[in-house]
Design an enzyme around this catalytic site. Structure first.
Site, mmCIF file in Angstrom:
data_model
loop_
_atom_site.group_PDB
_atom_site.id
_atom_site.type_symbol
_atom_site.label_atom_id
_atom_site.label_comp_id
_atom_site.label_asym_id
_atom_site.label_seq_id
_atom_site.Cartn_x
_atom_site.Cartn_y
_atom_site.Cartn_z
ATOM 1 N N CYS A 64 -5.815 -2.946 2.278
ATOM 2 C CA CYS A 64 -5.836 -2.867 3.733
ATOM 3 C C CYS A 64 -7.193 -3.277 4.316
ATOM 4 O O CYS A 64 -7.675 -4.377 4.056
ATOM 5 C CB CYS A 64 -5.429 -1.453 4.148
ATOM 6 S SG CYS A 64 -4.855 -1.284 5.859
ATOM 7 N N GLU B 128 0.833 -1.206 0.000
ATOM 8 C CA GLU B 128 0.000 0.000 0.000
ATOM 9 C C GLU B 128 0.868 1.256 0.000
ATOM 10 O O GLU B 128 1.804 1.378 0.802
ATOM 11 C CB GLU B 128 -0.906 -0.017 1.241
ATOM 12 C CG GLU B 128 -1.830 1.176 1.360
ATOM 13 C CD GLU B 128 -2.736 1.086 2.580
ATOM 14 O OE1 GLU B 128 -3.612 1.956 2.723
ATOM 15 O OE2 GLU B 128 -2.574 0.156 3.395
ATOM 16 N N LYS C 259 -9.100 3.190 -2.828
ATOM 17 C CA LYS C 259 -9.601 2.693 -1.543
ATOM 18 C C LYS C 259 -10.967 3.296 -1.222
ATOM 19 O O LYS C 259 -11.150 4.511 -1.213
ATOM 20 C CB LYS C 259 -8.595 3.036 -0.449
ATOM 21 C CG LYS C 259 -8.801 2.301 0.862
ATOM 22 C CD LYS C 259 -7.629 2.572 1.798
ATOM 23 C CE LYS C 259 -7.670 1.698 3.030
ATOM 24 N NZ LYS C 259 -6.486 1.921 3.901
#
Length: 322
Positions: A169, A48, A135
């Site tokens: 994540c 990430e 995200k």
């Protein structure tokens, strides 16, 4: 590495980013990705926000979340100035490597969209435009730096060997996001993390089992000194330096990357330093695993549960000509 029929060579590059200095970070990523490709990898995964580095000051620096903190403001301004943008010429060498080698390269980056930052996992595909995944929900303190993504970047890449997708994540703890991705039939999934601690390892292996796919859980190695060095590279700022120097710990992201099979087996796992995991996957395990579990098929109840995914881009403003 010799690739056997029905197999796929993949690599997870666990490395330290060069925080804040995006151009230097791209150069490092290119070197590491080229090494993995030359070793035979056809899929290369970075963690990430490898490009730009994970914004650890939000979690680690006392006072970073205070309203109008001068150090946080200064770092945000640097990130906006440095961040990648759509069709960024600095990223062209990664695309050229994908084109020349036939490999897929997935790497996290801070992206500037208009005047906001988003967390984007960029997937460079041979002969095709880059595939974005922004995200959906920045986690906790991350909301101080990133805007939310939307359903327009939920998708998979159809390769000659199968389908590849990615989540970032804590999206791996969004049950409906997982269900949407399972519906797309991933064979290989890239789970991008800042560091792959135990709970992240559990989430990645669970995803492999639930989605009946291989999971490449890619994390970073990041130190306090890396942040200070990156700040120095981009010209520095006294308020930003004071904020970063207030971080008490030295080791901030500890790697822990792994590659998991569809039955949750750990095929390879990294330690806390920089290293590249290289594994040859037996893609036949995907079909074999579906015999007793297909969460999008024979183990689903569409008569009871129904999911609607809105894949429209949500820009917030629509302009029409008079």
């Amino acid at each position: 590495m010799t690739t056997l029929p029905g197999s796929l060579a993949v690599a997870v590059v666990q490395a330290a980013p060069i925080p804040l200095d995006f151009s230097a970070g791209i150069d490092k990523a290119l070197r590491l990705a080229r090494d993995a490709v030359e070793a035979g990898a056809k899929v290369v995964a970075f963690g990430e926000t490898f490009l730009g580095g994970y914004p650890l000051w939000l979690d680690e620096a006392p006072g970073a979340a205070l309203w109008d903190h001068p150090g946080t403001r200064a770092l945000h301004a640097i990130m906006l100035e440095q961040a990648v943008v759509a069709n960024d010429a600095r990223l062209l060498p990664l695309q050229e490597l994908a084109d020349a080698s036939g490999a897929i390269i997935s790497i996290g980056a801070h992206e500037r969209v208009r005047r906001s930052l988003v967390n984007n996992q960029l997937t460079f595909r041979p002969g095709l435009p880059v595939m974005d995944h922004r995200k959906l929900v920045p986690t906790h303190g991350e909301r101080l730096i990133w805007a939310r993504g939307d359903g327009s970047t939920l998708g998979v890449h159809q390769a000659e060997w199968g389908r590849l997708g990615t989540l970032i994540c804590w999206e791996h703890w969004m049950p409906l996001a997982r269900a949407a991705m399972h519906n797309l039939g991933e064979d290989v999934h890239i789970a991008a993390w800042p560091t792959v601690r135990e709970s992240h390892q559990i989430a990645s292996r669970h995803y492999a089992m639930e989605g009946r796919c291989f999971v490449l859980a890619a994390g970073l190695v990041q130190m306090k000194d890396d942040l200070l060095d990156g700040l120095e590279r981009v010209g520095g700022d006294e308020a930003a330096r004071e904020l970063l120097e207030a971080i008490p710990a030295q080791v901030l992201n500890r790697g822990g990357s792994l590659i998991a099979a569809p039955d949750t087996r750990v095929l390879a796992q990294a330690g806390e330093g920089e290293e590249t995991l290289l594994v040859e996957l037996d893609l036949g395990e995907v079909s074999a695993g579906l015999a007793n579990l297909d969460t999008d098929g024979h183990y689903a109840r569409p008569d009871v549960f129904e999911l609607t995914v809105d894949m429209r881009a949500k820009d917030g403003v629509s302009w029409t000509s008079p």
